[in-house]
Write a protein that holds these residues in place. Sequence first.
Motif, short mmCIF file in Angstrom:
data_model
loop_
_atom_site.label_atom_id
_atom_site.label_comp_id
_atom_site.label_asym_id
_atom_site.label_seq_id
_atom_site.Cartn_x
_atom_site.Cartn_y
_atom_site.Cartn_z
N LEU A 245 157.19 73.55 2.96
CA LEU A 245 157.26 71.77 2.18
C LEU A 245 158.49 71.40 3.04
O LEU A 245 158.43 70.51 3.55
CB LEU A 245 157.41 71.98 0.76
CG LEU A 245 156.44 72.62 0.17
CD1 LEU A 245 156.99 72.07 -1.07
CD2 LEU A 245 154.95 72.30 0.57
N PRO B 181 156.64 72.36 -6.07
CA PRO B 181 155.50 72.88 -7.00
C PRO B 181 155.49 74.30 -6.91
O PRO B 181 155.41 74.96 -5.71
CB PRO B 181 155.74 71.92 -6.14
CG PRO B 181 156.00 70.89 -5.39
CD PRO B 181 156.89 71.77 -5.03
N VAL C 289 152.29 75.96 -6.51
CA VAL C 289 150.52 75.44 -6.11
C VAL C 289 149.68 76.46 -6.00
O VAL C 289 150.22 77.97 -5.17
CB VAL C 289 151.20 74.83 -4.52
CG1 VAL C 289 149.55 74.60 -4.55
CG2 VAL C 289 151.58 73.38 -4.13
N CYS D 132 152.68 77.07 1.20
CA CYS D 132 152.77 76.78 0.70
C CYS D 132 152.49 77.13 -0.87
O CYS D 132 152.94 75.97 -1.82
CB CYS D 132 152.18 75.29 0.79
SG CYS D 132 152.80 73.72 2.11
N ILE E 244 150.75 67.76 -3.24
CA ILE E 244 152.39 68.22 -3.28
C ILE E 244 153.17 67.40 -3.31
O ILE E 244 154.23 67.84 -4.10
CB ILE E 244 152.01 69.31 -2.25
CG1 ILE E 244 151.61 70.31 -2.14
CG2 ILE E 244 153.42 70.04 -1.95
CD1 ILE E 244 151.73 71.66 -1.12
#
Length: 561
Positions: A28, A41, A43, A73, A550
């Motif tokens: 990220l 986050p 995901v 991610c 995101i």
Amino acid sequence: MDVLIRQDLCDEEKGYIQKRLQVVGDCLRSHGIVCKPDEVPRVALLGSGGGERAHISFLGVLRQLGQDNLLDCFLYMAGVSGSTWAMSSLYADAHWSKNAKVTTSSVLKSISEGEDMDFSEGVQWLRKRYEEGDLSLSDAWGVMTCVIKGVPLETRTLSDEGSRDRDGANPYPLYSAIDRAFFDKDKAKRKELWFELSPHEAGFTEPGAFVKTSLLKQDFEGGRVKYSLKRKPMDMVQLQGICGNVFGDEKQNQKHILDWIKKSLLPRSQGEAAPLSGVLKIVMALVELVECHHNMDHCHTVLAKLKSVLGEDYGKFSTTLLELDHEMWTDMDDQKRKQHMENIFEELIGSAEEWGQELNNLNNKLTDVWWVIKHILPLFNEWQSGNVANFLYQINEPKVPEEMCKEDTMHLIDAGLFLNSPYPSVLREARDVDIIVSFDFSEDAPFKSLEGAWHYAAANQRAFPDIDFKALNPESDCPKSFYVFEEEGKPTVIHIPLFNIKNGKDEATIKQDWREYATFQMTYRGKKKIDHLADLAAENVNRDGILKEIRKAAERRKAKH
């Protein structure tokens, strides 16, 4: 106890996730999203079912995610049915996502250029399963999956992946199945249905009953392992046979297994000596009898053929066949005809040592075919699939419904028959997922799996955004390529239909793509066709759209702290 009843995650998954979150945070940061460790986050990436279409499409998606530097991610990757075929091949490499373009391209190449797996290799694996005492049709389908994929048998175990993937290099994999005993028409109310498998733990998401994945095949009683019969851990052949069998379509699965048998039998039979030809005709007639059992008129034709090739002594091989004549067959209803046909099949298999004795002395491929005839074909009459020792057998636990504890064997089948996308696994509260990115390769209406997930969440008190499906219905024939559903305090759901207005251009093209890539059109071998499907699926990777959601999830996490 060896069985654990809880909603929390196992320590091994928690440890893996902590390492994976560091990888996600670094990825990220490369996209300009800077988060503290507790603000990263969570995901989840979902791949739906859809047979070989889902298999190839998911590979195309993963290749593009790798090219766009998006794979890292994702914290979790969950699959159903055809998507699990892609996962099982990729996770053979402990660091596959670091070089996703090469690994996915290699798998796609093996599909287009793959040669049929050696028949004897598959039979030897089935023989070992038979010796363990719980052979079922799912095992035959697991072998068939490797044939379809054009790869050797994938005999590594799922639990092995848990012991070696310690650095969080790949998204944490989740495979899905359901227990056939609880699969009924009242699907939304069945809380005990969903069964998930990870490298570390396997079990029912409700009521939260789990065992170590390495123990899954062992016999249990009262919540503890019985070591009287030590079985090897579940390997990827059996896992694929369970997760991707779609045994709800009996005819299609039967067709592919029987075609595999016939293909292995016929080339050899053409070169056999004359004394053996009659026996081979009997074997082929038995295969045909299983193949046509839905067509009673044709069954009678096959039975007449059996009488002819068995000769004047056919009565000593099957008393039911001896007693059956045309008038009797005509007077019976289809149910009685089916029973007679099954009786004849069982009697001929039972007397095979007499009429097929020449086959028992052959030390070649034909003996393997003969073993399959005797041990796999009878399973079609019983229709046993997904046989696994029930680790809840006779357990005394208030949170586990009594009906789940009565039988010593459970039957795990393709989760796509219940819900064709693995939402239940990532909706577990303990996984605390912020965003679900769902690539839907289902042949049904483009929002059917999404609506099924919505109903599942409502019935099982799982957080899920509210969705107005009536407003979506007008787009069913020509959907968009990227849908975002969000609601405060609930995970954001990104829904991505395979064929859509972006990669299909118009409704006519979308319909043509669906005809070209039908679910049961196996096996794909043309490179041009495979590459086209993988490329269409790759077009659906909306890099900017995914990163936008995101960033929003990261801000929400930050606001909580």
